[in-house]
Design a protein around this motif. Structure first.
Motif, PDB file in Angstrom:
ATOM      1  N   THR A  71       0.789  -1.233   0.000  1.00 15.70           N
ATOM      2  CA  THR A  71       0.000   0.000   0.000  1.00 15.70           C
ATOM      3  C   THR A  71       0.823   1.286   0.000  1.00 15.70           C
ATOM      4  N   CYS A  72       2.129   1.186   0.302  1.00 15.02           N
ATOM      5  CA  CYS A  72       2.952   2.384   0.532  1.00 15.02           C
ATOM      6  C   CYS A  72       2.351   3.265   1.631  1.00 15.02           C
ATOM      7  N   PHE A  73       1.684   2.637   2.580  1.00 14.32           N
ATOM      8  CA  PHE A  73       0.986   3.372   3.624  1.00 14.32           C
ATOM      9  C   PHE A  73       2.003   4.063   4.538  1.00 14.32           C
ATOM     10  N   PRO A  74       1.734   5.313   4.949  1.00  9.73           N
ATOM     11  CA  PRO A  74       2.670   6.001   5.857  1.00  9.73           C
ATOM     12  C   PRO A  74       2.673   5.353   7.240  1.00  9.73           C
ATOM     13  N   VAL A  75       3.859   5.055   7.731  1.00  8.18           N
ATOM     14  CA  VAL A  75       4.020   4.343   9.001  1.00  8.18           C
ATOM     15  C   VAL A  75       5.132   4.999   9.818  1.00  8.18           C
ATOM     16  N   ILE A  76       4.883   5.162  11.114  1.00 14.12           N
ATOM     17  CA  ILE A  76       5.942   5.466  12.072  1.00 14.12           C
ATOM     18  C   ILE A  76       6.175   4.197  12.874  1.00 14.12           C
ATOM     19  N   HIS A 120      11.419   5.585  11.124  1.00 11.67           N
ATOM     20  CA  HIS A 120      11.781   4.788  12.290  1.00 11.67           C
ATOM     21  C   HIS A 120      12.155   5.677  13.474  1.00 11.67           C
ATOM     22  N   VAL A 121      11.669   5.274  14.655  1.00 15.81           N
ATOM     23  CA  VAL A 121      11.950   5.991  15.894  1.00 15.81           C
ATOM     24  C   VAL A 121      12.536   5.005  16.896  1.00 15.81           C
ATOM     25  N   THR A 122      13.674   5.354  17.486  1.00 18.31           N
ATOM     26  CA  THR A 122      14.246   4.589  18.586  1.00 18.31           C
ATOM     27  C   THR A 122      14.141   5.415  19.863  1.00 18.31           C
ATOM     28  N   ILE A 123      14.344   4.737  21.008  1.00 15.09           N
ATOM     29  CA  ILE A 123      14.138   5.448  22.275  1.00 15.09           C
ATOM     30  C   ILE A 123      15.438   5.786  22.983  1.00 15.09           C
ATOM     31  N   ASN A 124      16.574   5.408  22.396  1.00 12.42           N
ATOM     32  CA  ASN A 124      17.856   5.793  22.984  1.00 12.42           C
ATOM     33  C   ASN A 124      18.937   5.824  21.913  1.00 12.42           C
ATOM     34  N   SER A 125      20.027   6.479  22.216  1.00 14.78           N
ATOM     35  CA  SER A 125      21.072   6.722  21.215  1.00 14.78           C
ATOM     36  C   SER A 125      21.816   5.445  20.830  1.00 14.78           C
ATOM     37  N   LEU A 126      21.976   4.520  21.764  1.00 12.94           N
ATOM     38  CA  LEU A 126      22.683   3.278  21.451  1.00 12.94           C
ATOM     39  C   LEU A 126      21.878   2.416  20.483  1.00 12.94           C
ATOM     40  N   ALA A 127      20.560   2.334  20.707  1.00 14.04           N
ATOM     41  CA  ALA A 127      19.697   1.595  19.787  1.00 14.04           C
ATOM     42  C   ALA A 127      19.691   2.243  18.408  1.00 14.04           C
ATOM     43  N   SER A 128      19.710   3.556  18.384  1.00 11.26           N
ATOM     44  CA  SER A 128      19.746   4.292  17.117  1.00 11.26           C
ATOM     45  C   SER A 128      20.988   3.930  16.309  1.00 11.26           C
ATOM     46  N   GLU A 129      22.142   3.909  16.970  1.00 11.47           N
ATOM     47  CA  GLU A 129      23.387   3.562  16.291  1.00 11.47           C
ATOM     48  C   GLU A 129      23.361   2.140  15.761  1.00 11.47           C
ATOM     49  N   GLN A 130      22.844   1.213  16.567  1.00 10.31           N
ATOM     50  CA  GLN A 130      22.816  -0.193  16.166  1.00 10.31           C
ATOM     51  C   GLN A 130      21.842  -0.424  14.998  1.00 10.31           C
ATOM     52  N   LEU A 131      20.719   0.281  14.994  1.00 10.08           N
ATOM     53  CA  LEU A 131      19.775   0.141  13.883  1.00 10.08           C
ATOM     54  C   LEU A 131      20.402   0.620  12.584  1.00 10.08           C
ATOM     55  N   SER A 132      21.119   1.714  12.643  1.00  9.81           N
ATOM     56  CA  SER A 132      21.814   2.221  11.450  1.00  9.81           C
ATOM     57  C   SER A 132      22.907   1.266  11.006  1.00  9.81           C
ATOM     58  N   LEU A 133      23.667   0.744  11.971  1.00 17.51           N
ATOM     59  CA  LEU A 133      24.783  -0.147  11.661  1.00 17.51           C
ATOM     60  C   LEU A 133      24.312  -1.485  11.115  1.00 17.51           C
ATOM     61  N   ARG A 134      23.331  -2.089  11.746  1.00 15.90           N
ATOM     62  CA  ARG A 134      22.906  -3.437  11.391  1.00 15.90           C
ATOM     63  C   ARG A 134      21.987  -3.477  10.174  1.00 15.90           C
ATOM     64  N   LYS A 135      21.130  -2.460  10.047  1.00 14.66           N
ATOM     65  CA  LYS A 135      20.112  -2.494   8.998  1.00 14.66           C
ATOM     66  C   LYS A 135      20.261  -1.395   7.961  1.00 14.66           C
ATOM     67  N   GLY A 136      21.167  -0.456   8.188  1.00 13.88           N
ATOM     68  CA  GLY A 136      21.285   0.670   7.272  1.00 13.88           C
ATOM     69  C   GLY A 136      20.060   1.557   7.284  1.00 13.88           C
ATOM     70  N   ILE A 137      19.365   1.598   8.415  1.00 17.91           N
ATOM     71  CA  ILE A 137      18.109   2.355   8.525  1.00 17.91           C
ATOM     72  C   ILE A 137      18.351   3.646   9.300  1.00 17.91           C
ATOM     73  N   SER A 138      18.057   4.765   8.669  1.00 14.52           N
ATOM     74  CA  SER A 138      18.133   6.046   9.373  1.00 14.52           C
ATOM     75  C   SER A 138      16.942   6.166  10.313  1.00 14.52           C
ATOM     76  N   ASN A 139      17.116   6.873  11.418  1.00 17.91           N
ATOM     77  CA  ASN A 139      16.058   6.967  12.411  1.00 17.91           C
ATOM     78  C   ASN A 139      16.286   8.193  13.272  1.00 17.91           C
ATOM     79  N   ILE A 140      15.280   8.544  14.038  1.00 18.46           N
ATOM     80  CA  ILE A 140      15.458   9.619  15.019  1.00 18.46           C
ATOM     81  C   ILE A 140      15.221   9.057  16.420  1.00 18.46           C
ATOM     82  N   VAL A 141      15.833   9.673  17.399  1.00 19.18           N
ATOM     83  CA  VAL A 141      15.661   9.265  18.795  1.00 19.18           C
ATOM     84  C   VAL A 141      14.602  10.148  19.445  1.00 19.18           C
TER      85      VAL A 141
END
Length: 423
Positions: free
Chosen positions: A134-139, A174-195
């Motif tokens: 659907t290309c539906f907008p998701v957070i 994508h939204v993470t709840i802390n800076s360490l999770a944010s770094e790991q999501l970018s590193l492991r999945k190549g996914i940009s996100n905000i904390v």
């Protein structure tokens, strides 16, 4: 944001006082204040029935989902029958997501942890496939990732985890709840996100629990007027390191050494609770569970035997223990600051990275409790002026860094960015 009015939350469970459900409530309050309408899709849900769609297969503890979990996690082989069952339930859940969107005219989905930790693999796959179609907008609001939990290291679902936990798709923010999770999501999945950190409504001073109610609670707890009430305001799960709280009470040398625990063992079984009980018996500390008395703020009714709120427990406690070995963020820490109570906290990784640098005045320890730590706590409880200065300072810092205003700023910006782009 004019084209987004109705927002649908999706999670395995939206009920009670677990961390994810509490954050959903906070996000919904901020969205409601900004004239959005919120609706809910989950396997268990205690929100308004006319705004909710309950599909039991979305709950992580539903029998078929538990069976899938048992066969996929801790094993390296997945049978054809298990794969077929996963696909069948995923298709069923996906069809219900379509119905949810249509029934409530949803314009944006906020997926709460269901694309982060694979407690319900079919649900994660269903949300991912729906979004692709659907290309539906998701957070996607991620609280815990599977790589943060040892029990998911061995699994027979790597293909599903790569595909959907979380998915990298153009219409998902994508939204993470802390800076360490944010770094790991970018590193492991190549996914940009905000904390966006967990928050609390610091703009509104807490309602004070009456002295009469505190007297009732202390009577129920078996405490005399001058006894110290030590509260562990968490579920009973291994990563909470409740042994350290037991040791704290033991080293306090109290007349009635008791540790009060606000929540039940629940999601992760009874074995850890039995271990804590055995350990506390050895040290001569009584474990008192309060979950049978405590309801969520939202559900306390006159005909409900859970007549007290978690806020009442904070208000009536003298000091809070928070010895966790790991936390995604730390709801209980914010609750303690909000209710203006002193806290003994282990310096877990997220605390070190995202909370401690803000300058909170708390009693900390590194991995194990010492007599010095406990003496610092006892001295603080005796020094009323120092205690008052500490909790007031912490409240102001909470308002500055972890308030609803912080959430509102980030969340409205996210929604605007989603409403302006396509797939």
């Amino acid at each position: 944001m004019d084209n987004i009015k109705n927002i649908g939350f999706i999670s395995t469970r939206i009920e009670g006082t677990d961390g994810v459900s509490l954050e959903i409530e906070k996000w919904a309050q901020v969205l409601g204040k900004n004239n959005f309408n919120c609706f809910y899709f989950a396997g268990k849900c205690d929100r308004e029935p006319d705004k909710s769609m309950i599909v039991p297969e979305a709950f992580f503890d539903q029998p078929e989902i538990k069976e899938i979990q048992n066969k996929c996690i801790g094993s390296t082989h997945r049978s054809t029958e298990t794969s077929d069952k996963i696909h069948k339930i995923s298709d069923f859940l996906k069809s219900n997501i379509y119905k949810f969107i249509k029934k409530f005219d949803i314009h944006l989905l906020i997926v709460e942890n269901a694309l982060a930790i694979p407690m319900n693999i079919p649900l994660g796959l269903a949300i991912t496939e729906f979004t692709v179609e659907t290309c539906f907008p998701v957070i996607a609001h991620h609280h815990d990732f599977y790589w943060e939990r040892d029990r998911f290291i061995i699994n027979a679902a790597k293909d599903y985890l790569d595909r959907a936990f979380p998915p990298k798709l153009p219409s998902i923010k994508h939204v993470t709840i802390n800076s360490l999770a944010s770094e790991q999501l970018s590193l492991r999945k190549g996914i940009s996100n905000i904390v966006i950190p967990n928050v609390y409504d610091f703009s509104k001073e807490p309602d004070k629990t009456s002295s009469k109610t505190c007297s009732e609670i202390r009577k129920v707890a078996g405490l005399e007027k001058d006894d110290i009430m030590v509260l562990q305001p968490t579920r009973v799960v291994p990563r909470k390191w409740i042994e350290r709280a037991v040791e704290t009470v033991y080293l306090m040398n109290l007349k009635e050494p008791k540790l009060f625990i606000s929540h039940a063992a629940s999601d992760e079984g009874e074995n850890y609770f039995k271990r804590i009980k055995n350990y506390s018996d050895i040290l001569g500390v009584e474990i008192v569970t309060l979950d049978k008395y405590v309801g969520s703020e939202r559900n306390v009714k006159k005909n409900n035997n859970k007549k007290y709120t978690i806020g009442n427990m904070y208000d009536c406690a003298d000091i809070i223990t928070y010895p966790s070995g790991y936390e995604g963020f730390g709801n209980a820490f914010l609750e303690t600051i909000y209710h203006k109570k002193p806290i003994i906290v282990n310096r877990y990784s997220i605390f070190i990275a995202d909370i401690e640098p803000k300058g909170f005045d708390v009693i900390t320890f590194d991995g194990f409790i010492t007599e010095e730590t406990v003496q610092n706590a006892l001295d603080l409880l005796k020094d009323k002026e120092k205690l008052k200065h500490m909790v007031e300072k912490n409240y102001k810092l909470g308002m500055r860094f972890f308030s609803y205003e912080v959430l509102e700023f980030h969340l409205l910006g996210l929604i605007k960015s989603l409403s302006l782009r396509g797939c």
